[in-house]
Design an enzyme around this catalytic site. Structure first.
Site, PDB file in Angstrom:
ATOM      1  N   ASP A 137     -57.102 -75.969 -27.279  1.00  0.00           N
ATOM      2  CA  ASP A 137     -56.732 -74.885 -28.192  1.00  0.00           C
ATOM      3  C   ASP A 137     -55.444 -74.246 -27.697  1.00  0.00           C
ATOM      4  O   ASP A 137     -55.131 -74.298 -26.505  1.00  0.00           O
ATOM      5  CB  ASP A 137     -57.827 -73.804 -28.197  1.00  0.00           C
ATOM      6  CG  ASP A 137     -59.022 -74.166 -29.086  1.00  0.00           C
ATOM      7  OD1 ASP A 137     -58.969 -75.190 -29.775  1.00  0.00           O
ATOM      8  OD2 ASP A 137     -59.996 -73.397 -29.068  1.00  0.00           O
ATOM      9  N   GLN A 166     -48.765 -73.818 -33.287  1.00  0.00           N
ATOM     10  CA  GLN A 166     -48.938 -72.700 -34.222  1.00  0.00           C
ATOM     11  C   GLN A 166     -47.660 -72.482 -35.029  1.00  0.00           C
ATOM     12  O   GLN A 166     -46.612 -72.129 -34.474  1.00  0.00           O
ATOM     13  CB  GLN A 166     -49.257 -71.426 -33.433  1.00  0.00           C
ATOM     14  CG  GLN A 166     -50.531 -71.532 -32.599  1.00  0.00           C
ATOM     15  CD  GLN A 166     -50.495 -70.647 -31.364  1.00  0.00           C
ATOM     16  OE1 GLN A 166     -49.457 -70.550 -30.696  1.00  0.00           O
ATOM     17  NE2 GLN A 166     -51.610 -70.025 -31.031  1.00  0.00           N
ATOM     18  N   ARG A 187     -53.093 -80.763 -33.692  1.00  0.00           N
ATOM     19  CA  ARG A 187     -53.631 -79.842 -34.705  1.00  0.00           C
ATOM     20  C   ARG A 187     -52.541 -78.818 -35.041  1.00  0.00           C
ATOM     21  O   ARG A 187     -51.989 -78.190 -34.138  1.00  0.00           O
ATOM     22  CB  ARG A 187     -54.856 -79.110 -34.140  1.00  0.00           C
ATOM     23  CG  ARG A 187     -55.406 -78.043 -35.092  1.00  0.00           C
ATOM     24  CD  ARG A 187     -56.379 -77.100 -34.395  1.00  0.00           C
ATOM     25  NE  ARG A 187     -57.523 -77.792 -33.830  1.00  0.00           N
ATOM     26  CZ  ARG A 187     -58.289 -77.293 -32.850  1.00  0.00           C
ATOM     27  NH1 ARG A 187     -58.017 -76.105 -32.329  1.00  0.00           N
ATOM     28  NH2 ARG A 187     -59.308 -77.970 -32.384  1.00  0.00           N
ATOM     29  N   ALA A 192     -53.295 -67.464 -34.641  1.00  0.00           N
ATOM     30  CA  ALA A 192     -54.249 -66.378 -34.834  1.00  0.00           C
ATOM     31  C   ALA A 192     -53.917 -65.134 -34.002  1.00  0.00           C
ATOM     32  O   ALA A 192     -54.654 -64.158 -34.053  1.00  0.00           O
ATOM     33  CB  ALA A 192     -55.643 -66.860 -34.465  1.00  0.00           C
ATOM     34  N   LYS A 204     -46.083 -63.513 -43.952  1.00  0.00           N
ATOM     35  CA  LYS A 204     -46.927 -64.649 -44.331  1.00  0.00           C
ATOM     36  C   LYS A 204     -46.093 -65.766 -44.961  1.00  0.00           C
ATOM     37  O   LYS A 204     -46.272 -66.944 -44.656  1.00  0.00           O
ATOM     38  CB  LYS A 204     -48.025 -64.165 -45.293  1.00  0.00           C
ATOM     39  CG  LYS A 204     -48.943 -65.297 -45.739  1.00  0.00           C
ATOM     40  CD  LYS A 204     -50.080 -64.815 -46.614  1.00  0.00           C
ATOM     41  CE  LYS A 204     -50.691 -65.919 -47.471  1.00  0.00           C
ATOM     42  NZ  LYS A 204     -50.966 -67.185 -46.824  1.00  0.00           N
ATOM     43  N   THR A 229     -56.285 -75.580 -41.697  1.00  0.00           N
ATOM     44  CA  THR A 229     -56.009 -74.424 -42.554  1.00  0.00           C
ATOM     45  C   THR A 229     -57.079 -74.308 -43.624  1.00  0.00           C
ATOM     46  O   THR A 229     -57.678 -75.307 -44.014  1.00  0.00           O
ATOM     47  CB  THR A 229     -54.617 -74.536 -43.231  1.00  0.00           C
ATOM     48  OG1 THR A 229     -54.381 -73.371 -44.030  1.00  0.00           O
ATOM     49  CG2 THR A 229     -54.490 -75.773 -44.110  1.00  0.00           C
ATOM     50  N   ARG A 291     -60.570 -61.967 -34.458  1.00  0.00           N
ATOM     51  CA  ARG A 291     -59.457 -62.693 -35.079  1.00  0.00           C
ATOM     52  C   ARG A 291     -59.810 -63.123 -36.502  1.00  0.00           C
ATOM     53  O   ARG A 291     -58.974 -63.100 -37.392  1.00  0.00           O
ATOM     54  CB  ARG A 291     -59.062 -63.899 -34.217  1.00  0.00           C
ATOM     55  CG  ARG A 291     -58.376 -63.493 -32.915  1.00  0.00           C
ATOM     56  CD  ARG A 291     -57.717 -64.670 -32.224  1.00  0.00           C
ATOM     57  NE  ARG A 291     -58.679 -65.642 -31.756  1.00  0.00           N
ATOM     58  CZ  ARG A 291     -59.342 -65.556 -30.588  1.00  0.00           C
ATOM     59  NH1 ARG A 291     -59.118 -64.541 -29.781  1.00  0.00           N
ATOM     60  NH2 ARG A 291     -60.184 -66.498 -30.238  1.00  0.00           N
TER      61      ARG A 291
HETATM   62  C1  FAD Z   1     -59.954 -75.982 -37.027  1.00  0.00           C
HETATM   63  C2  FAD Z   1     -59.121 -74.792 -36.655  1.00  0.00           C
HETATM   64  C3  FAD Z   1     -58.716 -74.632 -35.342  1.00  0.00           C
HETATM   65  C4  FAD Z   1     -57.900 -73.554 -34.996  1.00  0.00           C
HETATM   66  N1  FAD Z   1     -57.428 -73.466 -33.724  1.00  0.00           N
HETATM   67  C5  FAD Z   1     -56.539 -72.488 -33.419  1.00  0.00           C
HETATM   68  C6  FAD Z   1     -55.901 -72.440 -32.157  1.00  0.00           C
HETATM   69  O1  FAD Z   1     -56.135 -73.267 -31.270  1.00  0.00           O
HETATM   70  N2  FAD Z   1     -55.027 -71.427 -31.928  1.00  0.00           N
HETATM   71  C7  FAD Z   1     -54.727 -70.485 -32.891  1.00  0.00           C
HETATM   72  O2  FAD Z   1     -53.897 -69.609 -32.638  1.00  0.00           O
HETATM   73  N3  FAD Z   1     -55.339 -70.497 -34.080  1.00  0.00           N
HETATM   74  C8  FAD Z   1     -56.221 -71.475 -34.368  1.00  0.00           C
HETATM   75  N4  FAD Z   1     -56.800 -71.490 -35.611  1.00  0.00           N
HETATM   76  C9  FAD Z   1     -56.678 -70.300 -36.504  1.00  0.00           C
HETATM   77  C10 FAD Z   1     -55.437 -70.352 -37.365  1.00  0.00           C
HETATM   78  O3  FAD Z   1     -54.296 -70.210 -36.570  1.00  0.00           O
HETATM   79  C11 FAD Z   1     -55.463 -69.240 -38.418  1.00  0.00           C
HETATM   80  O4  FAD Z   1     -55.515 -68.010 -37.763  1.00  0.00           O
HETATM   81  C12 FAD Z   1     -56.623 -69.332 -39.389  1.00  0.00           C
HETATM   82  O5  FAD Z   1     -56.946 -70.654 -39.689  1.00  0.00           O
HETATM   83  C13 FAD Z   1     -56.270 -68.632 -40.700  1.00  0.00           C
HETATM   84  O6  FAD Z   1     -55.157 -69.229 -41.293  1.00  0.00           O
HETATM   85  P1  FAD Z   1     -55.242 -70.139 -42.621  1.00  0.00           P
HETATM   86  O7  FAD Z   1     -54.360 -71.301 -42.413  1.00  0.00           O
HETATM   87  O8  FAD Z   1     -56.633 -70.469 -42.913  1.00  0.00           O
HETATM   88  O9  FAD Z   1     -54.547 -69.295 -43.750  1.00  0.00           O
HETATM   89  P2  FAD Z   1     -54.714 -67.798 -44.242  1.00  0.00           P
HETATM   90  O10 FAD Z   1     -53.444 -67.535 -44.986  1.00  0.00           O
HETATM   91  O11 FAD Z   1     -55.111 -66.858 -43.154  1.00  0.00           O
HETATM   92  O12 FAD Z   1     -55.946 -67.897 -45.236  1.00  0.00           O
HETATM   93  C14 FAD Z   1     -55.902 -68.628 -46.445  1.00  0.00           C
HETATM   94  C15 FAD Z   1     -57.214 -68.452 -47.218  1.00  0.00           C
HETATM   95  O13 FAD Z   1     -58.309 -68.966 -46.455  1.00  0.00           O
HETATM   96  C16 FAD Z   1     -59.472 -68.178 -46.613  1.00  0.00           C
HETATM   97  N5  FAD Z   1     -59.817 -67.550 -45.317  1.00  0.00           N
HETATM   98  C17 FAD Z   1     -58.991 -67.437 -44.251  1.00  0.00           C
HETATM   99  N6  FAD Z   1     -59.627 -66.814 -43.225  1.00  0.00           N
HETATM  100  C18 FAD Z   1     -60.868 -66.526 -43.661  1.00  0.00           C
HETATM  101  C19 FAD Z   1     -61.985 -65.892 -43.056  1.00  0.00           C
HETATM  102  N7  FAD Z   1     -61.925 -65.424 -41.800  1.00  0.00           N
HETATM  103  N8  FAD Z   1     -63.123 -65.757 -43.781  1.00  0.00           N
HETATM  104  C20 FAD Z   1     -63.170 -66.240 -45.035  1.00  0.00           C
HETATM  105  N9  FAD Z   1     -62.114 -66.854 -45.675  1.00  0.00           N
HETATM  106  C21 FAD Z   1     -61.000 -66.986 -45.003  1.00  0.00           C
HETATM  107  C22 FAD Z   1     -59.111 -67.144 -47.650  1.00  0.00           C
HETATM  108  O14 FAD Z   1     -59.407 -67.676 -48.916  1.00  0.00           O
HETATM  109  C23 FAD Z   1     -57.613 -67.023 -47.476  1.00  0.00           C
HETATM  110  O15 FAD Z   1     -56.959 -66.512 -48.625  1.00  0.00           O
HETATM  111  C24 FAD Z   1     -57.560 -72.585 -35.992  1.00  0.00           C
HETATM  112  C25 FAD Z   1     -57.964 -72.757 -37.315  1.00  0.00           C
HETATM  113  C26 FAD Z   1     -58.715 -73.839 -37.668  1.00  0.00           C
HETATM  114  C27 FAD Z   1     -59.098 -74.009 -39.099  1.00  0.00           C
END
Ligand code: FAD
Length: 311
Positions: A137, A166, A187, A192, A204, A229, A291
């Site tokens: 991660d 990221q 990935r 986050a 954004k 995502t 987060r």
């Molecule tokens: C498999 C995986 C591994 C990850 N590993 C890391 C990592 O190692 N380091 C790191 O910094 N980040 C990690 N992340 C988190 C990532 O960086 C984002 O913070 C997170 O995925 C939200 O971004 P998004 O791309 O979903 O888009 P966003 O623009 O945040 O969300 C898009 C849409 O997704 C839905 N959604 C998003 N979040 C939520 C929620 N909490 N509850 C319900 N619906 C929601 C909503 O419909 C939202 O409008 C990981 C995410 C995933 C999916």
């Protein structure tokens, strides 16, 4: 960007609030929706259920920012136990593990880098013996260089080790180019953590644009992109870029978090895509939960309700 994102991400690092909030039983609604349980058995059970639906899994034993060597050792032991149980249940073909280096020693003063590397090696070896892999991660930007250095070291012996980049960070498009080589599992997520303007996009829209640029680099490259995502637009763009670059399902995968858009996870599988669900488990769910709340402040109401009803 949501007005609540910054305060929630600041709270995610507060020891005081962590103590208060962690008194909640894990079954409290909001925690349970993101974390299947506290034990190895609950994680293995969730993996088996997801596998039955055609989903792949990556498991994260929750914990981060460890400043105690014993705690780091306990985390390594938890991963070894998990890998053994996954192998015993025949689940490692579709389940790997995700490791936060700060949970296995990276934040220890002076020796952090070295200890994290040694501990990560131990987990990688156990994963290989169990027939699976590890993804490192990515945490906040102060750890990026150390994490990528550890990745390079690990890949000498375990080239299958996955990286995370990221899109929020300015440096990431260039990191994607460096890591888009054959066999390289990367990935891509948005990021986050609360990051300063000097290193990260704040809007954004800028983060989304960066995500698309990085997707292009990874999908056009020779590595194995893992598109993490929940954003419907990013999923759509990734799908069309994948076909534009002649990628077939299985030469890349989508990834989403446990409990977030589960119906979309299954829809993608029904369309023939490979989808991996990130399953966090354990007692140290506080930072992870904060987060997730920062990403979706609408959930704060449910969260406050479960705090109030904890007795
Ligand atoms: C498999 C995986 C591994 C990850 N590993 C890391 C990592 O190692 N380091 C790191 O910094 N980040 C990690 N992340 C988190 C990532 O960086 C984002 O913070 C997170 O995925 C939200 O971004 P998004 O791309 O979903 O888009 P966003 O623009 O945040 O969300 C898009 C849409 O997704 C839905 N959604 C998003 N979040 C939520 C929620 N909490 N509850 C319900 N619906 C929601 C909503 O419909 C939202 O409008 C990981 C995410 C995933 C999916």
């Amino acid at each position: 960007m949501s007005l609540l994102r910054q305060p929630l991400l600041l709270l995610s690092r507060s020891a005081l609030v962590k103590r208060a909030v962690s008194g909640m039983p894990v079954s409290a609604g909001i925690v349970r929706s993101y974390v299947p349980g506290e034990t190895t058995e609950s994680a293995v059970g969730a993996t088996a259920a997801l596998s039955e639906d055609g989903l792949r899994v990556t498991l994260d034993f929750l914990g981060e920012d460890t400043t105690d060597a014993e705690q780091a050792d306990a985390t390594v032991a938890a991963y070894l136990d998990l890998l053994q149980q996954l192998a015993a249940r025949g689940l490692t073909r579709h389940a790997e593990v995700s490791v936060k280096l700060s949970a296995i020693g990276q934040s220890l003063p002076d020796v952090g880098h070295k200890v994290a590397l040694e501990n990560a090696r131990t987990v990688c070896r156990a994963a290989r013996n169990a027939g699976t892999t590890v993804t490192l991660d990515m945490e906040d930007h102060t750890t990026t260089d150390s994490t990528l250095m550890i990745l390079r070291e690990l890949r000498k012996d375990f080239p299958e080790t996955g990286a995370v980049l990221q899109a929020a960070l300015h440096r990431t498009e260039s990191d994607c180019r460096a890591l888009a080589y054959e066999g390289s599992r990367v990935r891509l997520c948005k990021g986050a953590y609360l990051e300063p303007e000097s290193v990260a996009f704040q809007d954004k829209l800028d983060i989304d644009k960066s995500y698309v640029r990085c997707l292009k680099v990874l999908l056009a490259g020779d590595g194995y992109p893992m598109i993490a995502t929940h954003d419907p637009r990013m999923v759509e763009i990734a799908s069309s870029l994948a076909s534009r670059f002649g990628r077939t399902p299985g030469s890349y995968e989508f990834q989403m978090l446990y409990g977030i858009r589960p119906e979309e996870q299954r829809r993608l599988v029904a369309n023939g895509e490979h989808v991996r669900v990130y399953v966090p488990y354990g007692t140290e769910w506080y930072g992870y939960l904060m987060r997730r709340l920062a990403e979706r402040p609408q959930n704060l109401t449910f969260f406050l309700r479960s705090l109030i009803s904890k007795n």
